[in-house]
Design a protein around this motif. Structure first.
Motif, short mmCIF file in Angstrom:
data_model
loop_
_atom_site.label_atom_id
_atom_site.label_comp_id
_atom_site.label_asym_id
_atom_site.label_seq_id
_atom_site.Cartn_x
_atom_site.Cartn_y
_atom_site.Cartn_z
N LYS A 1 0.83 -1.22 0.00
CA LYS A 1 0.00 0.00 0.00
C LYS A 1 0.86 1.27 0.00
O LYS A 1 0.59 2.22 -0.70
CB LYS A 1 -0.92 0.01 1.23
N VAL A 2 1.92 1.24 0.81
CA VAL A 2 2.79 2.43 0.88
C VAL A 2 3.53 2.60 -0.45
O VAL A 2 3.66 3.72 -0.96
CB VAL A 2 3.76 2.34 2.08
N LEU A 3 3.97 1.49 -1.03
CA LEU A 3 4.64 1.59 -2.33
C LEU A 3 3.67 2.09 -3.40
O LEU A 3 4.03 2.90 -4.26
CB LEU A 3 5.24 0.24 -2.73
N ASP A 4 2.43 1.64 -3.32
CA ASP A 4 1.39 2.11 -4.26
C ASP A 4 1.24 3.63 -4.15
O ASP A 4 1.09 4.33 -5.15
CB ASP A 4 0.08 1.38 -3.93
N ALA A 5 1.31 4.12 -2.91
CA ALA A 5 1.15 5.56 -2.69
C ALA A 5 2.26 6.37 -3.35
O ALA A 5 2.08 7.56 -3.61
CB ALA A 5 1.09 5.85 -1.19
N VAL A 6 3.40 5.75 -3.59
CA VAL A 6 4.48 6.48 -4.30
C VAL A 6 4.64 5.93 -5.73
O VAL A 6 5.70 6.05 -6.35
CB VAL A 6 5.83 6.43 -3.52
N GLU A 7 3.56 5.33 -6.21
CA GLU A 7 3.46 4.87 -7.59
C GLU A 7 4.48 3.81 -7.96
O GLU A 7 5.16 3.88 -8.99
CB GLU A 7 3.51 6.06 -8.55
N ILE A 8 4.60 2.83 -7.08
CA ILE A 8 5.44 1.66 -7.37
C ILE A 8 4.57 0.41 -7.15
O ILE A 8 3.92 0.29 -6.11
CB ILE A 8 6.68 1.59 -6.45
N SER A 9 4.54 -0.48 -8.13
CA SER A 9 3.77 -1.73 -8.00
C SER A 9 4.66 -2.83 -7.45
O SER A 9 5.86 -2.87 -7.72
CB SER A 9 3.26 -2.19 -9.37
N VAL A 10 4.01 -3.72 -6.70
CA VAL A 10 4.74 -4.87 -6.15
C VAL A 10 4.50 -6.10 -7.01
O VAL A 10 3.37 -6.41 -7.36
CB VAL A 10 4.27 -5.14 -4.70
N VAL A 11 5.60 -6.76 -7.37
CA VAL A 11 5.50 -8.03 -8.09
C VAL A 11 5.60 -9.13 -7.04
O VAL A 11 6.56 -9.17 -6.27
CB VAL A 11 6.65 -8.17 -9.11
N ARG A 12 4.59 -10.00 -7.01
CA ARG A 12 4.61 -11.10 -6.04
C ARG A 12 5.05 -12.37 -6.75
O ARG A 12 4.64 -12.63 -7.88
CB ARG A 12 3.22 -11.31 -5.44
N THR A 13 5.91 -13.15 -6.10
CA THR A 13 6.33 -14.42 -6.70
C THR A 13 5.87 -15.55 -5.79
O THR A 13 5.92 -15.43 -4.57
CB THR A 13 7.87 -14.47 -6.87
N ALA A 14 5.38 -16.63 -6.41
CA ALA A 14 4.86 -17.75 -5.61
C ALA A 14 5.50 -19.06 -6.10
O ALA A 14 5.83 -19.18 -7.28
CB ALA A 14 3.35 -17.81 -5.75
N PRO A 15 5.63 -20.03 -5.21
CA PRO A 15 5.36 -19.97 -3.79
C PRO A 15 6.42 -19.16 -3.06
O PRO A 15 7.55 -19.03 -3.54
CB PRO A 15 5.42 -21.45 -3.36
N VAL A 16 6.03 -18.62 -1.88
CA VAL A 16 6.98 -17.84 -1.08
C VAL A 16 8.08 -18.76 -0.58
O VAL A 16 7.82 -19.83 -0.02
CB VAL A 16 6.26 -17.17 0.11
N LYS A 17 9.33 -18.36 -0.81
CA LYS A 17 10.47 -19.19 -0.38
C LYS A 17 11.23 -18.48 0.74
O LYS A 17 11.39 -17.26 0.71
CB LYS A 17 11.45 -19.36 -1.55
#
Ligand code: SF4
Ligand code: SF4
Length: 403
Positions: free
Chosen positions: A190-206
């Motif tokens: 959410k905080v990264l979104d507020a500064v216009e950065i998207s989060v890339v999620r990778t699965a499964p979490v290692k």
């Protein structure tokens, strides 16, 4: 310090590294002043200078004593001693070499071994952590109080922001954190979104591999490092700008991948690139402008993890950042002293860990805070077991105030 390491050991690259470190030590003992176990136990053998001497003797061929293991096991690997060493002795590296050597030369008592294997076969795997916590919650009345008070509760799932910003980062979600405190990762997004950065999620979490690495299971730690590199690589090629960690212990481990994989010709250059790209969340946000709601006079006590201060060398950064955003941040006395979490230390050395925790919480309480914030999941869960006020990650504090 003069050394006479065993010829066979000195001829290896690890032996050479150990010799170089040992020769820097002038045996002055300044490091004892910042060592939590020396401060607590007052025994030379439980301070950095004493441990260095024990490692030296062992590497020179002295019989590997059970007592040496006891003193090395009591080390938190917090590296606070490095901060007061005038000779630049890399104690953390030497301690790892010493522990690995000891592990090979002298078998552990079976109960000790089983305990360590159990830790390694549960905590680095998110679904096993989930199963363990659910089972433990179910059978809570049957679990001894000193253990049940350490059980984390699982936070309810929160929704991630849906974003399509041009700037993208990978978020390392963490094995334990993604299960018991997923809100930290959502708050980060959410905080990264507020500064216009998207989060890339990778699965499964290692898992980053830190738990195995610090329990002298280098082979498994290397495998986890390779798995993470494989998972992240296509996103790196697609242009993500950083790998963000919001757990300083994990960030420290990922930055250490080049050392971990130094003999792996296939992965070492990728590990080097990944280490350079890995940042703590504070390092990304320091360069951005955040718009937050009204600031408050509430005192927030900050507990600085050793991995943040001594591992990532980000001493003072989070406190300053929060201060600039208008938070009323207080630091406890002796902020360099470890809280006793230190990976699996709180399970393996409950007495020393418990005393360090008590001291830390008392120091935090003297700040008269409304809440305690920290920057590493291990410290957060450890502090939560006894703290008198809410404990959270500092990023959650910011996410709460986003406009
Ligand atoms: S402060 Fe540095 S040089 Fe002095 S005893 Fe400790 S490790 Fe050795
Ligand atoms: S790493 Fe921490 S506990 Fe270990 S010797 Fe250094 S200061 Fe002491």
């Amino acid at each position: 310090m003069q050394t006479n390491l065993l010829q066979s050991f000195r001829n290896s690259s690890v032996g050479q590294e150990a010799e170089d470190i040992l020769r820097k030590c002038v045996h002055c003992g300044f490091c004892n002043a910042t060592c939590p176990t020396y401060q607590l136990l007052g025994d030379e053998a439980d301070g950095p200078r004493g441990r260095i001497y024990q490692i030296k003797e062992m590497l020179e061929g002295a019989p590997v004593a059970q007592l040496t293991r006891k003193h090395l096991d009591r080390c938190l690997l917090c590296r606070a001693c490095e901060t007061t060493c005038p000779s630049g002795v890399e104690y953390g590296r030497l301690a790892e070499i010493g522990q690995n050597y000891l592990e090979k030369e002298r078998a552990r008592p079976i109960v000790d071994k089983l305990k360590r294997q159990l830790i390694q076969s549960v905590f680095p795997y998110p679904w096993r952590v989930q199963l363990l916590v659910r089972l433990a919650t179910l059978f809570d009345p049957l679990i001894p109080q000193h253990l049940s008070c350490k059980l984390p509760t699982i936070q309810s799932t929160q929704s991630w922001p849906k974003t399509t910003h041009q700037r993208k980062v990978i978020l390392h979600e963490g094995c334990v954190q993604s299960v018991v405190e997923p809100g930290i990762n959502v708050a980060t997004a959410k905080v990264l979104d507020a500064v216009e950065i998207s989060v890339v999620r990778t699965a499964p979490v290692k898992c980053c591999g830190a738990l195995h690495y610090h329990l002298s299971s280098g082979k498994k730690a290397k495998q986890l490092a390779r798995d993470n590199i494989d998972q992240w690589w296509s996103h790196i090629e697609a242009g993500v700008e950083a790998i963000v960690s919001n757990a300083s212990g994990c960030g420290q481990m990922i930055q250490d991948y080049p050392h971990l994989l130094k003999d792996d010709a296939e992965y070492v250059s990728k590990a080097e690139k990944i280490a350079l790209m890995t940042v703590d969340i504070v390092q990304i946000l320091q360069k951005e402008t955040l718009h937050l709601g009204n600031s408050s006079e509430d005192i927030i006590a900050f507990q600085a993890p050793c991995s943040l201060q001594n591992g990532l060398q980000l001493i003072g950064q989070v406190e300053q950042f929060l201060g600039k955003l208008g938070f009323n941040v207080a630091l406890p006395e002796n902020p360099h002293l470890c809280c006793g979490s230190a990976g699996s230390y709180s399970i393996l050395q409950p007495e020393i860990s418990g005393q360090l925790l008590k001291n830390k919480v008392e120091a935090l309480d003297r700040c008269k805070p409304e809440s305690i914030v920290t920057a590493n999941i291990g410290c957060l869960l450890h502090l939560k077991t006894v703290a008198n006020v809410p404990v959270m990650h500092w990023i959650e504090l910011i996410a709460e105030k986003l406009q």
